[in-house]
Design an enzyme around this catalytic site. Structure first.
Site, PDB file in Angstrom:
ATOM      1  N   SER A 187     115.918  67.281 -17.182  1.00 53.25           N
ATOM      2  CA  SER A 187     115.379  68.562 -17.660  1.00 53.25           C
ATOM      3  C   SER A 187     114.081  68.961 -16.980  1.00 53.25           C
ATOM      4  CB  SER A 187     115.151  68.496 -19.177  1.00 53.25           C
ATOM      5  OG  SER A 187     114.190  67.505 -19.488  1.00 53.25           O
TER       6      SER A 187
ATOM      7  N   LYS B 134     110.751  69.900 -28.311  1.00 59.16           N
ATOM      8  CA  LYS B 134     109.958  70.396 -27.185  1.00 59.16           C
ATOM      9  C   LYS B 134     109.150  71.626 -27.579  1.00 59.16           C
ATOM     10  CE  LYS B 134     113.101  68.588 -23.662  1.00 59.16           C
ATOM     11  NZ  LYS B 134     114.019  68.900 -22.546  1.00 59.16           N
TER      12      LYS B 134
END
Length: 926
Positions: free
Chosen positions: A808, A851
């Site tokens: 990611s 996140k």
């Protein structure tokens, strides 16, 4: 005095010794290794007129042969040691024989004593005048040190207590000087054997050391004979003490006839007639037979004042009586206890026999069989199980109770009849009650609660809740285990938990074979026996940490347990009959999914617990943690208060986690500190109450929990060229992740990319993709830019001690490289995440909630995520998204426009799309 009293008490003739049984009250090693003899008879004949002969003093003769009749040999007690002789032997006869043998080898002694004497130390006891000390009382090293021509007289001295106590082993003792000995001892006459070896020493007089003879191989001293102080026997004090001593001795003879003291007194009277006529001599003889400590005996030896010596002996004799009384009491208690147990055993056996004869009671085996049959009546057994139980009962009746197979069969039937076959608890399917229970136990977790309520609603419609297998996945401390307990409480079911973390033995799940010693069923069957229901809620904790060893693979064993199509006929190795687990609600917990085998995970319905946001953590602390911990610490709400600002600071600067475990630990630390201050204040002021409660705020929080662990996730207030903030997911929640790129000026001739920061394999692949895409992309943005052709680039991810992996960070890496190549900073307060392919396509990632929380915590204002994660971002609570402007990216050009708004204005959107597509088509054709 004693002579006329003691023998006649037992109907004895003078000079006749009667053997007694060994004394159980005193161990044989505590008996004195001495015999008593009258010093006045040492140099005269030891024969008596009635020493076991006829009344006329002649030996009795056999009528048939006319020869003297031999007296039968006396038997020694069976438990008497060979090296210690009892004092109760006939001293007169033995010493007479010894003197006859010694007269053959040595002339008669002179009247005067020598002035020099060889020292023979004694470790255990103290010799007295008139007492015979045998060789076994000395150390072997002492006997070996004697010269070949053993002198007629030696000096016997007791070793000091300090010297004796310092020895680890008495055999290690070595006599080196007179400082090891007491100053007063005894001059003794030596008696030899036929082979001129040391046999015994007879004490004659007290003596003191006056000097040491030098240059002698064996320690030789100069000794001076000392006498007791003169005393008048008719003095009233002496008469009173003597009378009291006589009464004490008589009392001991009457009360403790089997004691060593009583056994030895009869020989004392005959052996020391004239010596005991003196008051001091009587005290010496009596104290020599006591078993008190050597220091007390030595004190009696060193006391020349007869009056004081009598008082000391009386005190010692009193202690001796107390010792015998205690030994007698212990003996009686042991005997009474033993007799009571034996009596109870015999009466119990007789009662069993009588009841059995009357038909009132069955034997143990029949009682067990009847008990098992009564259990079976209340169970809903399948035909197969019922048949097995009947066969085992028939087998049990044919076996003897003493056989090993009987116990194996008994335990097997015990387990079979103890399980709740066909017994199910009633479920509570009230949605309102379930909602109330879940809300009471947990704050937040809206998705999980909805899934559980849906499950209960289906059971409400069907009328029953079938077995289900649920997997709760989430970071530590988010309440996975407590959710299982809440579900059991909401359904009204019993709850059973066991952990499989680190388990390597299949037998823990499937049980042992009955052929093994100590075999038992697995955890699931044990659970059924414990809860007495066949439909409990079973929590299998830490299923992602299953081990694997030589005993098998527990994950494979769980395939049958967690398969709805197979667990209706679960086969435990110990039971060896099918058991229905289909009604059991299985709830498994895990931190990560990657370590769970795919076949096992396919059998479970996965529910992800993303963790708590800071506001939820503060609310949980306020509603649940603070009341609970305050009560556990014994505090009242009026004694301690924690403000909301302090809680927020705890969450922000001390407890950055998805759960509340660390938060609970810090709150516990705060209240412990508060409790200490309250108790310390009471002690200092002497008051029972504290006037003002202790308030914990943001200002004084450091005083309770120390300095903050986290100051800020942001390394840079304004990120420089080549630095971009990314976002990462960890087992503890979300975190920010910086990507830094810089040129290496000393490697300009070699254009390449070097990476550091403990990157995993997947992340290293992402760096290669990002490097290739950045070189291709800059050729479209700035065709004249030859940065990547002439520069060596070093890419680093901070916190190098922490391993990192995952795809990611692709967007962040490309942006960092382009920022360095174009010498342009990204916009302020920017964070991004997303995987990028070689064609620039941005792919979906996981952990959007975590996140986003990390971005919020770091003060991020602009967030870039993949378009495919728009649905995940919509589920994030609004209070977290507040103040964050999110941008969705399909291709990297969407990321580029957000990160470099000034550069993107120079290139139209259409041209950018065309360039990206052309680049992708060109590479696809290549």
């Amino acid at each position: 005095m004693l002579r006329g009293m003691l023998p006649r008490m037992q109907g004895l003739r003078p000079g006749v010794w009667t053997a007694r049984a060994p004394v159980p009250l005193c161990p044989i090693w505590q008996r004195p290794a001495f015999k008593i003899v009258d010093p006045s008879k040492i140099h005269m004949s030891f024969s008596t007129s009635s020493g076991g002969q006829g009344g006329d003093g002649k030996d009795p003769k056999d009528k048939a042969s006319g020869a003297p009749k031999k007296k039968p040999a006396r038997k020694r007690p069976a438990n008497m040691s060979d090296d210690i002789k009892p004092v109760g032997e006939n001293i007169i006869s033995e010493l007479s024989e010894v003197k006859k043998q010694d007269a053959k080898t040595r002339p008669k002694p002179k009247a005067a004593f020598p002035s020099n004497f060889i020292v023979m130390p004694l470790l255990k006891r103290v010799p007295f005048p008139g007492v015979v000390t045998y060789a076994n009382a000395f150390q072997q090293s002492t006997l070996d040190s004697l010269p070949k021509q053993i002198p007629k007289h030696v000096a016997l001295f007791a070793v000091k207590d300090t010297v004796r106590e310092a020895l680890k082993d008495p055999k290690d003792f070595q006599l080196t000087g007179v400082d090891q000995l007491h100053n007063m001892g005894v001059i003794a006459e030596v008696i030899l054997t036929d082979k001129n070896q040391f046999k015994c020493a007879i004490g004659l007089h007290r003596c003191i050391i006056t000097g040491v003879v030098p240059k002698e191989p064996t320690l030789t001293i100069k000794a001076k004979k000392v006498e007791s102080f003169p005393v008048d026997k008719n003095e009233i004090t002496i008469r009173a003490l003597t009378s009291q001593l006589t009464r004490k001795v008589q009392q001991m003879l009457v009360q403790y006839q089997s004691s060593p003291f009583a056994n030895n007194v009869f020989s004392l009277v005959e052996a020391s007639k004239s010596y005991m006529q003196e008051v001091g001599g009587m005290a010496d003889v009596i104290v020599s037979q006591c078993t008190v400590s050597s220091s007390e005996i030595q004190q009696a030896l060193e006391t020349l004042d007869v009056h004081k010596r009598l008082e000391i002996v009386l005190t010692i004799l009193q202690k001796e009586m107390q010792l015998y009384e205690l030994q007698s009491q212990i003996g009686r208690q042991i005997e009474e206890k033993s007799l009571k147990q034996q009596r109870k055993f015999f009466l119990t056996e007789q009662m069993k026999t009588i009841r059995k004869e009357l038909g009132m009671e069955l034997d143990e085996k029949e009682s067990l069989v009847n008990k098992f049959k009564d259990r079976v009546k209340n169970l809903q057994l399948t035909p197969a199980v019922k048949k097995v139980i009947e066969e085992e009962l028939a087998k049990m009746q044919a076996l003897e109770p003493v056989s090993s197979e009987y116990n194996v069969t008994r335990n097997y039937v015990e387990w079979l009849t103890s399980l709740p076959w066909g017994v199910y608890g009633e479920d509570s399917l009230d949605l309102q009650k379930a909602q109330k229970v879940l809300d009471e136990d947990h704050y937040g977790l809206k998705d999980i609660k909805e899934r559980i309520l849906e499950f209960i609603a289906v059971g409400n419609l069907k009328g029953t809740v079938q077995g289900k297998i649920v997997l709760l996945v989430g970071p530590p401390g988010v309440g996975k285990t407590s959710i299982g307990k809440s579900v059991a409480r909401a359904l009204g079911r019993d709850f059973f938990r066991f952990s499989v973390g680190g388990m390597t033995d299949v037998s823990e799940i499937k049980g042992h074979r009955r052929t093994y010693i100590g075999a038992m069923p697995g955890k699931l069957i044990q659970c059924m026996k414990m809860v007495k229901k066949s439909n409990p809620v079973v929590l299998i904790d830490e299923i992602d940490k299953l081990g694997r060893g030589y005993q098998g693979d527990p994950a494979a064993a769980l395939l049958e347990v967690l398969d709805p199509e197979q667990n209706a006929t679960f086969m435990d190795h110990y039971l060896d009959v099918p058991y229905d687990l289909s009604k059991v609600l299985f709830i498994c917990t895990a931190n990560v999914l990657e370590s769970i085998p795919k076949p096992l995970m396919d059998r479970m319905e996965v529910m992800t617990i993303g963790g708590y946001v800071p506001d939820e953590q503060v609310t949980i602390a306020r509603k649940h943690l603070i009341p609970q911990i305050r009560s556990e610490c014994g505090l009242l709400s009026t004694q301690a208060e924690v403000s909301d600002t302090a809680l927020r600071m705890l969450v922000r600067s001390y407890c950055r986690e998805s759960g509340v475990r660390k938060l609970k630990q810090h709150i516990d630390k705060i209240f412990r500190n508060v409790a200490f201050k309250i108790v310390d204040g009471k002690s200092a002021k002497g008051k029972n109450k504290i006037a003002q409660p202790i308030r914990v705020s943001e200002k004084n929080l450091v005083d309770f929990v120390g300095k903050p662990l986290f100051t800020s996730d942001r390394y840079y207030a304004l990120p420089p060229v080549g630095v971009v903030m990314g976002l990462a997911w960890t087992a503890l929640g979300g975190a920010t992740l910086y990507v830094e790129s810089a040129t290496d000026p000393y490697q300009h001739k070699h254009a390449d990319l070097k990476t550091t920061g403990q990157m995993g394999d997947v992340m290293r692949e992402s760096t290669n993709i990002a490097y290739t895409f950045a070189k291709t992309h800059i050729s479209f943005l700035a065709p004249g830019n030859r940065f990547f052709e002439s520069n060596s680039i070093h890419m680093h991810i901070p916190e190098g001690a922490t391993p990192k992996d995952g795809p990611s960070a692709g967007c962040t890496m490309i942006t960092s490289l382009l920022s360095l190549a174009m010498d342009e900073r990204v916009v302020d307060n920017l964070a991004m995440t997303g995987e990028v392919t070689l064609t620039g396509k941005v792919l979906a990632i996981g952990g959007v909630r975590e996140k986003t929380i990390a971005a919020k915590r770091s003060g991020v204002k602009v967030l870039v995520i993949p378009s495919a994660n728009k649905k995940d971002y919509d589920e994030v609570p609004a209070n977290i998204k507040e103040g964050i402007k999110v941008h969705y990216a399909d291709y990297y050009d969407d990321v580029f426009r957000v990160a470099f708004p000034n550069l993107s204005k120079q290139i139209s959107k259409a041209n950018m799309i065309d360039m990206m597509r052309d680049s992708g088509m060109a590479r696809a054709k290549a």
